[in-house]
Write a protein that holds these residues in place. Sequence first.
Motif, mmCIF file in Angstrom:
data_model
loop_
_atom_site.group_PDB
_atom_site.id
_atom_site.type_symbol
_atom_site.label_atom_id
_atom_site.label_comp_id
_atom_site.label_asym_id
_atom_site.label_seq_id
_atom_site.Cartn_x
_atom_site.Cartn_y
_atom_site.Cartn_z
ATOM 1 N N PRO A 149 0.841 -1.204 0.000
ATOM 2 C CA PRO A 149 0.000 0.000 0.000
ATOM 3 C C PRO A 149 0.871 1.248 0.000
ATOM 4 C CG PRO A 149 -0.698 -1.561 1.692
ATOM 5 C CD PRO A 149 0.614 -2.048 1.177
ATOM 6 N N ARG A 150 0.427 2.252 -0.764
ATOM 7 C CA ARG A 150 1.168 3.497 -0.856
ATOM 8 C C ARG A 150 0.207 4.689 -0.864
ATOM 9 N NH1 ARG A 150 4.623 0.732 0.696
ATOM 10 N NH2 ARG A 150 6.682 0.349 -0.200
ATOM 11 N N PRO A 151 0.656 5.886 -0.433
ATOM 12 C CA PRO A 151 -0.246 7.037 -0.372
ATOM 13 C C PRO A 151 -0.760 7.500 -1.725
ATOM 14 C CG PRO A 151 1.736 7.412 0.954
ATOM 15 C CD PRO A 151 1.980 6.189 0.130
ATOM 16 N N TRP A 152 -0.157 7.038 -2.827
ATOM 17 C CA TRP A 152 -0.594 7.471 -4.156
ATOM 18 C C TRP A 152 -1.589 6.506 -4.795
ATOM 19 C CZ3 TRP A 152 4.554 7.205 -2.624
ATOM 20 C CH2 TRP A 152 5.224 6.007 -2.892
ATOM 21 N N TRP A 153 -2.045 5.515 -4.031
ATOM 22 C CA TRP A 153 -3.115 4.627 -4.502
ATOM 23 C C TRP A 153 -4.165 4.511 -3.402
ATOM 24 C CZ3 TRP A 153 -3.709 3.602 -9.365
ATOM 25 C CH2 TRP A 153 -2.611 3.432 -10.218
ATOM 26 N N ASP A 154 -5.400 4.292 -3.794
ATOM 27 C CA ASP A 154 -6.494 4.079 -2.860
ATOM 28 C C ASP A 154 -6.450 2.619 -2.402
ATOM 29 O OD1 ASP A 154 -8.927 3.567 -1.595
ATOM 30 O OD2 ASP A 154 -10.055 4.926 -2.901
ATOM 31 N N ILE A 155 -5.899 2.376 -1.202
ATOM 32 C CA ILE A 155 -5.704 1.017 -0.737
ATOM 33 C C ILE A 155 -7.027 0.278 -0.555
ATOM 34 C CG2 ILE A 155 -5.501 1.870 1.628
ATOM 35 C CD1 ILE A 155 -4.039 -1.373 0.112
#
Length: 427
Positions: A149-155
């Motif tokens: 998970p990363r802040p640039w994708w909607d997990i």
Amino acid sequence: MKVTDIERIVVDVPFTPRQQKITRTSISSVYNWSVLELCKVTTDTGHVGWGETVIRYTYGRVTDQTVARVLGQRPAELMNDDSLGAGLQMALFDLVGKILEVPVYELIGMKVRDWTPISWWCVDSSPEDWAAEAQDAVANGYTSLKNKPRPWWDIVAQVEAVSESVPPHFKLDLDPNGSLQNASAAIPVMKKLEQCHNVAMFETPIPQDDILGNKQIRQSVNRPIAMHFGSPPYITNMRERVCDGYVIGGGKSEVVRQGALSAEAQMPFWLQLVGNGLTTTWAAHLGAVLTHATWPTISCINIYSEHLLKKPIEVVGGYQQVPNGPGLGVEMDEDAIEKYRVSQERLDGFEKHGEPIHPDPEVIKTVVYPDGSCVHMVDQGLGYFNAGNGPAYVEGVRLEIRENDGSSEWRDLFSRAQKQPVRDRWR
């Protein structure tokens, strides 16, 4: 018997087609993991041992100095020395096992299992790519997927996409690498994710040295929390109980030490030993003797198009069988090794001038938010967000990739984003 020759062979094993796309466009350096160094060690008895190093990832590379230390020496005398580097140590264990006609696990300890758990793996990518990778995992006998998970994708959207495409028994292990920033930001997201029965555990949701924050997460979230062994210190974790299990990696002696301490605390762990066929087999031998290695091993073997073994590794019901033959118990595919061998010209550029075998992709990576704002990045990524320069999670966020189109506008933005992230409005 003594070591008479050590050949170091650099190979560039292509990733699977989807992983080539994912690793090129993700905010990571995973694309360089295709470059491996194989160690082929020969003794005066004619025995040959093999080992493998992921040059741009491993805990320790093989060096000219460590090769010089081993030449002319008895392999059993040095094989427990982690400072030799990943591939050379692995090759010595393979060699000694073949000389004694015993499997490597017998050189490490008492076998407690014949099959070891193993997980599929994927770096950050779109919900669609994660779902496709999960489907491939199921088709290849895996029962779990570890992803980033990363802040640039909607997990939440990513997890929902995977859950809709896999059976109920398939599990997700989510590793934000600390990018959920702190307990107040992390807990609402993790509580939402725990509603999905496919989500099995979280690794390092926030920085591991945040003891109070991790304790709060562990008390609030109904899923196990994994942390890399040693941070916070082992004794601190035993006192504060900030996690439920560990991620363990490194050389043989360090892995065995960490595994024994985990067992004393009755804490499960997964082995994280990244590499291709040899490394994955090596991990199976370690997992065969470590009592608490009950979480799925992470070797990332699924990203490679070939295993460099005569018989590719097979996974059944989420488990890999531990070979019983002498040494590592696998046979190298030397035709495949020659096929992917890096030319001396490319190798000279890499070793002498620091030129990467795979240059950094020329792409602009843009984080696009639902309100129309965006952040353009090139070399930055997780560290920028972990420092609080952006939110830990925004519903509907996505990553857009802009390849070099030859325009002056692209070149100007690329140049500015190389220096620091550029905040803007999305076009």
